[in-house]
Design an enzyme around this catalytic site. Sequence first.
Site, PDB file in Angstrom:
ATOM      1  N   LYS A 180      -5.691  -7.761  -7.067  1.00 33.58           N
ATOM      2  CA  LYS A 180      -5.154  -6.625  -7.833  1.00 33.58           C
ATOM      3  C   LYS A 180      -5.793  -6.250  -8.955  1.00 33.58           C
ATOM      4  O   LYS A 180      -6.011  -5.113  -8.287  1.00 33.58           O
ATOM      5  CB  LYS A 180      -3.699  -6.523  -7.651  1.00 33.58           C
ATOM      6  CG  LYS A 180      -2.854  -6.653  -6.863  1.00 33.58           C
ATOM      7  CD  LYS A 180      -1.040  -6.706  -7.007  1.00 33.58           C
ATOM      8  CE  LYS A 180      -0.351  -6.706  -5.844  1.00 33.58           C
ATOM      9  NZ  LYS A 180       1.401  -6.083  -5.942  1.00 33.58           N
ATOM     10  N   ASP A 191       7.950  -6.618 -12.324  1.00 29.41           N
ATOM     11  CA  ASP A 191       9.163  -6.934 -11.432  1.00 29.41           C
ATOM     12  C   ASP A 191       9.970  -7.630 -12.036  1.00 29.41           C
ATOM     13  O   ASP A 191      10.401  -7.717 -10.898  1.00 29.41           O
ATOM     14  CB  ASP A 191       9.103  -5.976 -10.622  1.00 29.41           C
ATOM     15  CG  ASP A 191       8.404  -7.460  -9.646  1.00 29.41           C
ATOM     16  OD1 ASP A 191       7.354  -8.274 -10.589  1.00 29.41           O
ATOM     17  OD2 ASP A 191       7.506  -7.133  -8.358  1.00 29.41           O
ATOM     18  N   CYS A 211      11.150  -6.238  -6.266  1.00 24.87           N
ATOM     19  CA  CYS A 211      10.509  -4.965  -4.698  1.00 24.87           C
ATOM     20  C   CYS A 211      10.298  -5.574  -3.689  1.00 24.87           C
ATOM     21  O   CYS A 211      10.630  -5.277  -2.295  1.00 24.87           O
ATOM     22  CB  CYS A 211       9.437  -4.240  -5.430  1.00 24.87           C
ATOM     23  SG  CYS A 211       9.655  -3.492  -6.788  1.00 24.87           S
ATOM     24  N   CYS A 264      13.392  -9.214 -33.275  1.00 27.01           N
ATOM     25  CA  CYS A 264      12.931  -8.138 -33.936  1.00 27.01           C
ATOM     26  C   CYS A 264      13.789  -7.905 -35.294  1.00 27.01           C
ATOM     27  O   CYS A 264      13.128  -7.449 -36.450  1.00 27.01           O
ATOM     28  CB  CYS A 264      12.403  -7.302 -33.120  1.00 27.01           C
ATOM     29  SG  CYS A 264      13.709  -6.378 -33.365  1.00 27.01           S
ATOM     30  N   CYS A 269      13.367  -3.169 -29.459  1.00 28.70           N
ATOM     31  CA  CYS A 269      12.668  -3.989 -28.547  1.00 28.70           C
ATOM     32  C   CYS A 269      13.385  -4.354 -27.624  1.00 28.70           C
ATOM     33  O   CYS A 269      14.698  -3.224 -27.498  1.00 28.70           O
ATOM     34  CB  CYS A 269      12.323  -4.888 -29.523  1.00 28.70           C
ATOM     35  SG  CYS A 269      13.880  -6.690 -29.604  1.00 28.70           S
ATOM     36  N   LEU A 297       0.693  -1.237   0.217  1.00 24.29           N
ATOM     37  CA  LEU A 297       0.195  -0.068   0.126  1.00 24.29           C
ATOM     38  C   LEU A 297       0.665   1.117  -0.387  1.00 24.29           C
ATOM     39  O   LEU A 297       0.489   2.391  -0.296  1.00 24.29           O
ATOM     40  CB  LEU A 297      -0.682  -0.597   1.393  1.00 24.29           C
ATOM     41  CG  LEU A 297      -2.234  -1.115   1.408  1.00 24.29           C
ATOM     42  CD1 LEU A 297      -2.460  -1.002   2.960  1.00 24.29           C
ATOM     43  CD2 LEU A 297      -2.319  -1.485  -0.051  1.00 24.29           C
ATOM     44  N   HIS A 298       1.923   1.134   0.404  1.00 25.32           N
ATOM     45  CA  HIS A 298       3.018   2.107   0.745  1.00 25.32           C
ATOM     46  C   HIS A 298       3.369   2.789  -0.558  1.00 25.32           C
ATOM     47  O   HIS A 298       3.709   4.305  -0.646  1.00 25.32           O
ATOM     48  CB  HIS A 298       4.409   2.666   1.292  1.00 25.32           C
ATOM     49  CG  HIS A 298       5.346   2.092   0.852  1.00 25.32           C
ATOM     50  ND1 HIS A 298       6.350   2.261   0.072  1.00 25.32           N
ATOM     51  CD2 HIS A 298       5.314   0.319   0.022  1.00 25.32           C
ATOM     52  CE1 HIS A 298       7.223   1.447  -0.441  1.00 25.32           C
ATOM     53  NE2 HIS A 298       6.566   1.292  -0.671  1.00 25.32           N
ATOM     54  N   ARG A 299       3.507   1.997  -1.876  1.00 24.09           N
ATOM     55  CA  ARG A 299       3.424   3.133  -2.968  1.00 24.09           C
ATOM     56  C   ARG A 299       2.131   2.051  -4.654  1.00 24.09           C
ATOM     57  O   ARG A 299       2.602   2.898  -5.031  1.00 24.09           O
ATOM     58  CB  ARG A 299       4.643   2.074  -3.410  1.00 24.09           C
ATOM     59  CG  ARG A 299       4.214   0.572  -3.932  1.00 24.09           C
ATOM     60  CD  ARG A 299       5.980  -0.330  -4.214  1.00 24.09           C
ATOM     61  NE  ARG A 299       5.675  -1.818  -4.224  1.00 24.09           N
ATOM     62  CZ  ARG A 299       5.861  -2.725  -3.880  1.00 24.09           C
ATOM     63  NH1 ARG A 299       5.714  -1.849  -2.172  1.00 24.09           N
ATOM     64  NH2 ARG A 299       5.869  -3.644  -3.910  1.00 24.09           N
ATOM     65  N   CYS A 353      19.447 -17.166   6.775  1.00 29.95           N
ATOM     66  CA  CYS A 353      19.536 -15.607   6.187  1.00 29.95           C
ATOM     67  C   CYS A 353      17.501 -15.611   5.762  1.00 29.95           C
ATOM     68  O   CYS A 353      16.722 -16.139   6.952  1.00 29.95           O
ATOM     69  CB  CYS A 353      19.904 -15.575   5.073  1.00 29.95           C
ATOM     70  SG  CYS A 353      19.049 -17.430   3.475  1.00 29.95           S
TER      71      CYS A 353
HETATM   72 ZN   LIG Z   1      15.290  -6.316 -30.933  1.00 34.21          ZN
END
Ligand SMILES: [Zn+2]
Length: 454
Positions: free
Chosen positions: A128, A172, A232, A295, A215, A113-115, A407
């Site tokens: 969404k 992303d 993200c 392409c 492209c 929600l922050h972004r 981790c």
């Molecule tokens: Zn290309």
Amino acid sequence: MSADLRRRIVAAEAELQSLREQLALAEEAEAADRSMQPDSSWKWPLAASDYDRYARQLILPSVGVQGQLALKKASVVLIGAGGLGCPAALYLAGAGVGHLTVVDGDTVETSNLHRQIGHTTARTGAYKVDSLVEACRERNPEVKYTAVREHVTVDNIGPLLANATLALDCTDHAAVRYLISDACVLAGVPLVSAAALRTDGQLSVLNWPVGRGPCYRCVFPRPPPAASQMSCAEGGVLGPVVGVMGVLQALEAIRVLTQPPPEPLQPTLLLFSASGGPSFRTVRLRGRRSDCFACSDDSVLKKGDGLDGGWPDYVQFCGGSTAVTQHVLAPEERVSVEMYKKLQEEDTPRKHWLLDVREKEFYNMGSIAGAVNVPFSQTRAGSSPEGLPSWLPSGLAEDTAPIYLVCRVGNDSQVVARQLKTLGLDREGTRFVGDVEGGLLAWKQRVDETMPFV
Ligand SMILES: [Zn+2]
């Protein structure tokens, strides 16, 4: 439970809205039938309400009535209803594109929600696309909306782009960027592509003019190293940074839809940085590569049978997903979070080492008691040819006590454990070096649910 209910409420509301629209259309058609004569007194190209709603952009020389008609005729496919997609969709809806298709398989989470300004706290848990379409409809009910609750794949992207005037890549993930670009080349659709991470963003208009502009592969023939591909969720991002890039995407989209392509062709890559120095820089691009995989005239992709024959393996091309490091260590080199918890209780006074290899910002948010922070990024820095790397905590190499690595989810910890062994810290197998399987996520789920986890 509550997330599921929210999702169902939003879905029901979307269904209700769709029924209302169908009713309105049916009533309109019936009214037209009754009068049996269309409103022939209306002699202007746009509907009466359009002159009102779009007044402030209609009077711009770069838009005008012709531009507004072009927007109204356009079918825009926007892929990714997140930080980029929200502002881009809201502005395109506001500008009056004819048909807006939003594609995303994710649901709204609080951390979005922050972004992701098209979503709200009340719509957490909803798809969404449903949430964003609702926000867009509140802005402009005149637009036709299609919400696709799926991620793009090699199977669905062809049909999605079949009647598109323009596509926006608001995703992303590196692999998806190549897929979308390839599909746009095949479908003959211009593409406005943007990305944002941490405090930086980039933007380019690709395959524009169609068949002549470069492209995504012409600009980035090789994917970024797998280690640098953070989404993200792991990489962190400032809300306004991704917002700026999404707004610019909408702007470029409106330009592509309302204006002829620039002549001579001058493809550029716009770079934005919020980390100091000039905020915006423009890099001239070379144009199409004559040997481009996607392409060029003798492209492998074009010669394939499109959906079936020509698609490459995008995940493999981009160095695999985060799952690639899943089996770096053998089972006997790993302990479960329960085993580590027991060991922690029994090992008093404490003799073993626990190294938390998440980045400092994550570690500072909360870690397992006694853990020493050794950020993973530091362990990636080249070590000096002789001696041990400087990032090793002092005393670690001289000691003989076991070393445990932990981790976020249990991938980086394995990599660093293997690295410590290579450096000889396991004393030819006499000293335990291994990791806590599943990382802080497993620790939160099974040992300490209060642990902050992002
Ligand atoms: Zn290309």
